[in-house]
Design a protein around this motif. Structure first.
Motif, mmCIF file in Angstrom:
data_model
loop_
_atom_site.group_PDB
_atom_site.id
_atom_site.type_symbol
_atom_site.label_atom_id
_atom_site.label_comp_id
_atom_site.label_asym_id
_atom_site.label_seq_id
_atom_site.Cartn_x
_atom_site.Cartn_y
_atom_site.Cartn_z
ATOM 1 N N UNK A 161 0.780 -1.086 0.099
ATOM 2 C CA UNK A 161 -0.070 -0.043 -0.066
ATOM 3 C C UNK A 161 0.844 1.229 -0.126
ATOM 4 N N UNK A 162 0.598 2.241 -0.752
ATOM 5 C CA UNK A 162 1.158 3.568 -0.617
ATOM 6 C C UNK A 162 0.159 4.566 -0.729
ATOM 7 N N UNK A 163 0.446 5.760 0.070
ATOM 8 C CA UNK A 163 -0.250 6.936 0.096
ATOM 9 C C UNK A 163 0.191 7.929 -0.810
ATOM 10 N N UNK A 164 -0.770 8.697 -1.604
ATOM 11 C CA UNK A 164 -0.302 9.807 -2.335
ATOM 12 C C UNK A 164 -1.389 10.583 -2.147
ATOM 13 N N UNK A 165 -1.414 11.559 -1.497
ATOM 14 C CA UNK A 165 -2.617 12.183 -0.756
ATOM 15 C C UNK A 165 -3.298 12.727 -2.170
ATOM 16 N N UNK A 166 -4.337 12.880 -2.558
ATOM 17 C CA UNK A 166 -5.395 12.411 -1.596
ATOM 18 C C UNK A 166 -5.742 10.714 -1.867
ATOM 19 N N UNK A 167 -5.157 10.034 -2.585
ATOM 20 C CA UNK A 167 -5.292 8.721 -3.085
ATOM 21 C C UNK A 167 -4.468 7.800 -2.330
ATOM 22 N N UNK A 168 -4.777 6.347 -2.666
ATOM 23 C CA UNK A 168 -4.027 5.209 -2.072
ATOM 24 C C UNK A 168 -3.910 4.421 -3.538
ATOM 25 N N UNK A 169 -2.528 3.978 -3.566
ATOM 26 C CA UNK A 169 -2.291 2.807 -4.423
ATOM 27 C C UNK A 169 -1.986 1.555 -4.077
ATOM 28 N N UNK A 170 -2.755 0.459 -4.398
ATOM 29 C CA UNK A 170 -2.497 -0.887 -3.666
ATOM 30 C C UNK A 170 -1.964 -1.557 -4.938
ATOM 31 N N UNK A 171 -0.855 -2.345 -4.471
ATOM 32 C CA UNK A 171 -0.206 -3.290 -5.598
ATOM 33 C C UNK A 171 -0.069 -4.720 -5.261
ATOM 34 N N UNK A 172 -0.126 -5.596 -6.200
ATOM 35 C CA UNK A 172 -0.135 -6.980 -5.941
ATOM 36 C C UNK A 172 -0.384 -7.721 -7.056
ATOM 37 N N UNK A 173 -0.971 -8.750 -7.109
ATOM 38 C CA UNK A 173 -1.107 -9.547 -8.426
ATOM 39 C C UNK A 173 -2.242 -10.650 -8.253
ATOM 40 N N UNK A 174 -2.827 -11.128 -9.281
ATOM 41 C CA UNK A 174 -3.746 -12.206 -9.594
ATOM 42 C C UNK A 174 -3.428 -13.056 -10.506
ATOM 43 N N UNK A 175 -4.121 -14.250 -10.440
ATOM 44 C CA UNK A 175 -3.604 -15.116 -11.275
ATOM 45 C C UNK A 175 -4.634 -15.445 -12.629
ATOM 46 N N UNK A 176 -4.139 -15.470 -13.907
ATOM 47 C CA UNK A 176 -4.805 -15.772 -14.833
ATOM 48 C C UNK A 176 -4.358 -16.950 -15.794
#
Length: 277
Positions: A161-176
């Motif tokens: 998770x990263x804060x970049x006022x006023x937003x939040x960025x969530x990084x990860x992955x999912x499987x395909x």
């Protein structure tokens, strides 16, 4: 008397021979003593003022400890919980009237449902002989780690998770098809009906910025859900008497606004954690 020795008349009074006043003729009146009562009243007033000031200081010294003990007991907080209490206005009239106008409660760290943050609560109309609060509102500030714990209940890929006022960025992955696909979702946090609400503003998959239709076409409906608003219920992590009314990013912290049910002071059910059912 004979003519040889005639009687002489008294001389006429003149300025050259003023009439002398014989001392002791008229006794002078004794001087009046000055009344002492104004000084007595002044001393009494000063003593009373000193007693009132002393009583005010005493009340301000004792009251915070009493309030702190009540809050810790009702919310089942640790006995060593750091909690600062500040009363607004002159206390003596409020104590006599049995109702405090306003109290500020602050703590650098308090834990509810595994989430720890700094809390600031303002309560008004606090009855001293039992009863509901007139009103209470507060804020809780949490860092990125604590915010991550909150959003793990969502469908967002949350490895980081990263804060970049006023937003939040969530990084990860999912499987395909069994293969991990990196994804990054930027959301604007808020609150709705007591839930946290995360509204996507940008979504990147495998380095490409895509909209919901593109995501569904390329990666299926499961991935397309990432492009929609995410609702997160945290009622089960807070006392039932607390309702989330706002959420925003302020620098390196997430600020959660809370509304407090005034009946939390008397209703034990509101002091227990709520439910997401």
């Amino acid at each position: 008397m004979s003519d040889e020795h005639p009687t002489l008349p008294y001389p006429e009074p003149s300025s050259e021979h003023p009439t002398l006043v014989i001392p002791g003729g008229d006794e002078p009146r004794p001087a009046r003593r000055r009344a002492r009562w104004p000084w007595v009243v002044l001393v009494i007033v000063l003593v009373l003022a000193a007693l009132i000031v002393a009583a005010e200081f005493l009340a301000r010294a004792i009251l915070p400890g009493i309030v702190r003990g009540i809050v810790i007991e009702q919310l089942d907080l640790p006995q060593d919980q750091q909690l600062d209490v500040d009363a607004v206005g002159i206390l003596l009239p409020q104590l006599i009237g049995g109702r405090l106008d306003e109290l500020h409660l602050t703590t650098d760290a308090v834990t509810f449902g595994g989430i720890t943050g700094a809390a600031d609560v303002t309560a008004t109309g606090i009855p001293l002989r039992g009863g509901d609060l007139a009103d209470a509102r507060g804020t809780v500030r949490i860092d990125q780690e604590q915010f991550t714990n909150l959003v793990t209940a969502s469908d967002l890929p949350v490895d980081e998770i990263g804060f970049d006022e006023p937003n939040v960025t969530a990084s990860g992955s999912f499987e395909v098809f069994g293969m991990p696909v990196p994804v990054s979702v930027t959301v604007t946090p808020g609150a709705d009906a007591g839930d946290l609400l995360l509204t996507p503003v940008e979504l990147q998959i495998a380095g490409l910025t895509l909209n919901a239709a593109d995501i569904a076409e390329r990666f299926g409906d499961a991935a397309a859900q990432l492009a929609g608003p995410q609702r997160i219920c945290i009622a089960d992590q807070l006392p039932a008497g607390l309702t989330v009314t706002g959420l925003e990013i302020d620098g390196t912290e997430a600020v959660i606004d809370l509304d407090v049910d005034g009946a939390i002071a008397t209703d034990e059910s509101l002091q227990q954690n709520g439910s997401c059912d």
